[in-house]
Design an enzyme around this catalytic site. Structure first.
Site, short mmCIF file in Angstrom:
data_model
loop_
_atom_site.label_atom_id
_atom_site.label_comp_id
_atom_site.label_asym_id
_atom_site.label_seq_id
_atom_site.Cartn_x
_atom_site.Cartn_y
_atom_site.Cartn_z
N HIS A 14 0.88 -1.20 0.00
CA HIS A 14 0.00 0.00 0.00
C HIS A 14 0.91 1.23 0.00
O HIS A 14 1.47 1.60 1.03
CB HIS A 14 -0.89 0.00 1.25
CG HIS A 14 -1.82 1.18 1.32
ND1 HIS A 14 -3.14 1.04 1.67
CD2 HIS A 14 -1.64 2.51 1.12
CE1 HIS A 14 -3.73 2.23 1.67
NE2 HIS A 14 -2.82 3.14 1.35
N HIS A 16 1.60 5.34 -1.64
CA HIS A 16 1.23 6.53 -2.42
C HIS A 16 2.49 7.13 -3.01
O HIS A 16 3.38 7.56 -2.26
CB HIS A 16 0.55 7.57 -1.53
CG HIS A 16 -0.71 7.08 -0.91
ND1 HIS A 16 -1.95 7.22 -1.49
CD2 HIS A 16 -0.93 6.42 0.26
CE1 HIS A 16 -2.86 6.68 -0.72
NE2 HIS A 16 -2.29 6.18 0.36
N LYS A 97 -9.47 -0.18 -5.75
CA LYS A 97 -9.50 0.43 -4.42
C LYS A 97 -10.84 1.09 -4.15
O LYS A 97 -11.32 1.88 -4.96
CB LYS A 97 -8.38 1.48 -4.35
CG LYS A 97 -8.34 2.27 -3.08
CD LYS A 97 -7.71 1.50 -1.94
CE LYS A 97 -7.88 2.24 -0.63
NZ LYS A 97 -6.69 2.30 0.17
N HIS A 134 -10.52 1.07 1.96
CA HIS A 134 -10.31 2.07 3.01
C HIS A 134 -11.50 1.92 3.94
O HIS A 134 -12.61 2.35 3.61
CB HIS A 134 -10.21 3.49 2.44
CG HIS A 134 -9.91 4.49 3.51
ND1 HIS A 134 -8.68 5.08 3.65
CD2 HIS A 134 -10.66 4.95 4.54
CE1 HIS A 134 -8.69 5.89 4.71
NE2 HIS A 134 -9.88 5.82 5.27
N HIS A 172 -4.56 -0.67 5.97
CA HIS A 172 -4.09 0.07 7.15
C HIS A 172 -4.99 -0.10 8.37
O HIS A 172 -5.59 0.87 8.86
CB HIS A 172 -3.87 1.56 6.84
CG HIS A 172 -4.88 2.20 5.91
ND1 HIS A 172 -6.23 2.10 6.09
CD2 HIS A 172 -4.71 2.96 4.80
CE1 HIS A 172 -6.84 2.77 5.14
NE2 HIS A 172 -5.94 3.28 4.34
N ASP A 245 1.44 2.55 3.54
CA ASP A 245 0.59 3.75 3.43
C ASP A 245 1.44 5.00 3.50
O ASP A 245 1.00 6.05 3.98
CB ASP A 245 -0.51 3.76 4.51
CG ASP A 245 -1.59 4.80 4.20
OD1 ASP A 245 -1.68 5.24 3.04
OD2 ASP A 245 -2.32 5.18 5.12
C1 NCD Z 1 -3.54 8.97 2.31
C2 NCD Z 1 -3.10 10.03 1.29
O1 NCD Z 1 -2.56 11.06 1.70
O2 NCD Z 1 -3.26 9.81 0.09
N1 NCD Z 1 -3.59 9.58 3.61
C3 NCD Z 1 -3.55 8.94 4.80
O3 NCD Z 1 -3.72 9.59 5.84
N2 NCD Z 1 -3.34 7.65 4.89
C4 NCD Z 1 -4.84 8.37 1.89
C5 NCD Z 1 -5.21 7.13 2.65
O4 NCD Z 1 -4.64 6.07 2.45
O5 NCD Z 1 -6.14 7.22 3.49
ZN ZN Z 2 -3.20 5.12 1.78
#
Ligand code: NCD
Ligand code: ZN
Length: 344
Positions: A14, A16, A97, A134, A172, A245
């Site tokens: 996971h 970003h 997702k 999520h 998460h 995450d």
């Molecule tokens: C994530 C993001 O910033 O894209 N933020 C987070 O607090 N985890 C999005 C997510 O996974 O909820």
């Molecule tokens: Zn995330």
């Protein structure tokens, strides 16, 4: 006491990576990983097969030369996603997702009518596309600390009953209730756990002042929830595996009057996990948590090459500079004492 840890090259299930200048700045920070599941919550979100392929190409271009890293792509589900959209992602994405609309960063185009998504979920089950969830309700009347628990009961459990063949990852996990829910499932359900949810609780967010760098979603919860997550991650149960995450936001976005949710952990997640697993006296379960359980659940080939972590003098990392401002690296609240062995 061991001073080196040899691991199969790990997976981050996971991650970003963002886009544009931020993507260029952070892509290399995941170089210790063999593969990562890439989140599709860009602006605009990645809702079609062609957009996924284009995003994958941008990620590959942003990785430093020689970085052996496979981005595993995902589709962003909306109220308008069709079963045909699922057909089109075969061979392009491994998962889709589900962001409940307005649950988190860049989720405004997420799903309002989850029951209405049933034909799409059925097609995913037929085609072996995983559903990544999520797991928080967005109902304003539900307290933010209860949103995961309420989601499991009101949304996820009925959904899994409607589409029993679907493979689901509860992303998460942030609470003892979430851990228990994953453990209670007979099959087809797994959960990712981040590094930051293993080391901070809500006191680290709120006591002595608001600490925006510790703000993420799902929000960190009570100390006993953190303990349950450590037990789940280190306990050897194959249904739990690592998803960082890692969610980079620049300081201007993190530190404003409405600070963005997300902790940038990519550069420190391996040293944090080594610390946590060593403290739990379960370094034996670190390799499956990082490199085996996820690959097996996803049906991916298992990594054969290895990396080596070595104990080192305490250190902390400086922010990453980007044209849009610095991105602070998550501070676990203790000095890091593990690093990748040079040349490993
Ligand atoms: C994530 C993001 O910033 O894209 N933020 C987070 O607090 N985890 C999005 C997510 O996974 O909820
Ligand atoms: Zn995330």
């Amino acid at each position: 006491m061991t001073d080196t840890i040899i691991l199969h090259r790990p997976d981050d299930l996971h991650l970003h990576l963002r886009d544009g200048a931020i993507l260029s700045a952070v892509a290399g920070q995941s170089a210790d990983f063999a593969r990562a599941i890439i989140m599709p919550n860009l602006v605009p979100p990645v809702t079609k097969a062609d957009a996924i392929a284009a995003y994958r190409a941008r990620i590959e271009a942003a990785c430093p030369a020689g970085m052996a890293f496979e981005p595993l792509m995902t589709l962003y589900l909306t109220d308008d996603t069709t079963p045909e959209d699922i057909d089109a992602i075969e061979g392009v994405a491994v998962a889709a997702k589900l962001y409940p609309a307005h649950a988190t960063t860049n989720s405004a185009s997420g799903v309002n009518d989850i029951e209405g998504l049933t034909p799409v979920l059925e097609r995913m089950a037929e085609r072996g596309i995983l559903l990544l969830v999520h797991g928080e309700v967005t109902d304003h009347s539900v307290d933010i600390f209860d949103r995961e628990a309420v989601f499991l009961e009101r949304v996820l459990d009925p959904m899994r009953r409607r589409v029993p063949g679907l493979k689901v990852v509860l992303e998460h996990i942030s609470s003892a209730v979430g851990v228990d829910y994953v453990k209670s499932a007979e099959a087809g359900l797994a959960g990712t756990i981040t590094a930051h949810h293993l080391v901070i609780d809500r006191n680290d967010l709120l006591v002595g002042g608001i600490r925006p760098y510790n703000y993420c979603l799902p929000i960190v919860k009570r100390a006993r929830d953190r303990v349950a997550l450590v037990e789940a991650a280190t306990g050897g149960d194959t249904r739990f595996f690592f998803g960082s995450d890692s969610a980079p936001h620049t300081d201007p976005k993190k530190l404003g009057p409405c600070g963005a949710a997300g902790c940038f952990t990519a550069p420190v997640s391996l040293p944090i996990l080594a610390h946590v697993f060593e403290e739990a006296d379960r370094l034996d379960t670190l390799d499956p948590f990082l490199s085996r359980n996820g690959a097996r659940f996803y049906g991916l080939p298992e990594a054969e090459t290895t990396i080596t972590l070595e104990r080192c003098a305490p250190y902390a990392l400086d922010p990453i500079e980007t044209p849009e401002g610095p991105i602070a690296v998550f501070d676990p609240g203790f000095a890091l004492t593990w690093r990748l062995a040079p040349g490993a």
